[in-house]
Design a protein around this motif. Structure first.
Motif, short mmCIF file in Angstrom:
data_model
loop_
_atom_site.label_atom_id
_atom_site.label_comp_id
_atom_site.label_asym_id
_atom_site.label_seq_id
_atom_site.Cartn_x
_atom_site.Cartn_y
_atom_site.Cartn_z
N GLY A 1 5.54 -6.78 -1.82
CA GLY A 1 5.10 -6.89 -0.44
C GLY A 1 6.26 -6.87 0.55
O GLY A 1 6.18 -6.23 1.60
N GLU A 2 7.32 -7.60 0.23
CA GLU A 2 8.49 -7.62 1.10
C GLU A 2 9.14 -6.23 1.20
O GLU A 2 9.52 -5.79 2.28
N LEU A 3 9.24 -5.56 0.06
CA LEU A 3 9.82 -4.22 0.06
C LEU A 3 8.95 -3.24 0.83
O LEU A 3 9.45 -2.42 1.61
N ALA A 4 7.63 -3.33 0.64
CA ALA A 4 6.71 -2.44 1.35
C ALA A 4 6.82 -2.65 2.86
O ALA A 4 6.85 -1.68 3.63
N ALA A 5 6.92 -3.92 3.29
CA ALA A 5 7.03 -4.22 4.71
C ALA A 5 8.36 -3.71 5.29
O ALA A 5 8.39 -3.13 6.37
N THR A 6 9.44 -3.92 4.57
CA THR A 6 10.76 -3.48 5.03
C THR A 6 10.86 -1.97 5.11
O THR A 6 11.38 -1.40 6.07
N LEU A 7 10.36 -1.29 4.07
CA LEU A 7 10.46 0.17 3.99
C LEU A 7 9.34 0.88 4.74
O LEU A 7 9.39 2.10 4.91
N LYS A 8 8.31 0.11 5.13
CA LYS A 8 7.13 0.65 5.81
C LYS A 8 6.46 1.74 4.98
O LYS A 8 6.15 2.83 5.45
N ILE A 9 6.28 1.41 3.69
CA ILE A 9 5.53 2.28 2.79
C ILE A 9 4.48 1.43 2.10
O ILE A 9 4.47 0.21 2.23
N THR A 10 3.59 2.05 1.36
CA THR A 10 2.48 1.31 0.76
C THR A 10 2.93 0.45 -0.43
O THR A 10 3.92 0.75 -1.08
N HIS A 11 2.14 -0.59 -0.69
CA HIS A 11 2.37 -1.43 -1.86
C HIS A 11 2.30 -0.59 -3.13
O HIS A 11 3.07 -0.79 -4.07
N VAL A 12 1.36 0.35 -3.16
CA VAL A 12 1.18 1.21 -4.33
C VAL A 12 2.46 2.00 -4.59
O VAL A 12 2.92 2.09 -5.74
#
Length: 195
Positions: free
Chosen positions: A94-105
């Motif tokens: 979740g943190e990576l998805a939020a930082t990179l602005k890409i999907t959790h998938v």
């Protein structure tokens, strides 16, 4: 101004090309033939998605060639996640998805690929057992150390490209902002509703 709009199929070498134009008089010597390779350039804003995909494929393809030429087994899609883990040492999907602005998938698929390659590992978050922290393995840390000078060369080349293109990053920021104000989905649905 222009007297007529016309469409014509023209044989050019081994290509059959559809030409669309508006001319006072038709003069085949002055027609610029639009080839399939030029579609996204000629169509301008109407083909923005195609243009971005083409540019992304070109950049990713060259990046893959760099790693291969240097004998490094590395997938370009790993970069965002791996770089963030090198900066922060550990993070959840979740943190990576939020930082990179890409999907959790997308982050989850990348994590699985990195784990399979032995570059990262996951462990339960001590503060919340439902979450897993992703971190670099010893092999991952060695790989990042090896990649840092290569990534610096990537950064320098990207800055050069950005300057040469008249600050395309500023334009991309404006595109991001415009899409945050109203997505392409919303823009299309508004137009369809008006018809």
């Amino acid at each position: 101004m222009f007297r007529s709009l016309y469409m014509e199929v023209v044989q050019s070498g081994s290509y059959m090309v559809l030409c669309v134009g508006a001319y006072i008089s038709v003069n085949l010597k002055n027609i610029k033939i639009m080839t399939m390779q030029d579609y996204s350039r000629v169509a301008g804003g109407a083909a923005i998605g195609a243009r971005l995909r083409r540019l992304s494929e070109s950049l990713d393809g060259d990046s893959t060639r760099v790693y291969a030429a240097l004998g490094i087994s590395f997938e370009q899609r790993w970069f965002g996640v791996l770089n963030q883990l090198a900066i922060s040492e550990s993070a959840t999907v979740g943190e990576l998805a939020a930082t990179l602005k890409i999907t959790h998938v997308s982050v989850s698929q990348t994590r699985q690929s990195l784990e399979k390659a032995g570059i990262v590992r996951s462990q339960s978050d001590p503060e919340d057992a439902r979450k897993k922290k992703i971190m670099l393995t010893a092999e991952g840390k060695r790989l990042v150390a090896k990649l840092r000078p290569i990534w610096a060369a990537f950064d320098e080349a990207a800055l050069e490209l950005n300057a040469e293109s008249g600050d395309v990053v500023a334009s991309l920021n404006r595109l991001d902002d415009a899409l945050e104000r109203q997505s392409i989905f919303e823009r299309i649905m508004v137009r369809i509703a008006k018809k």
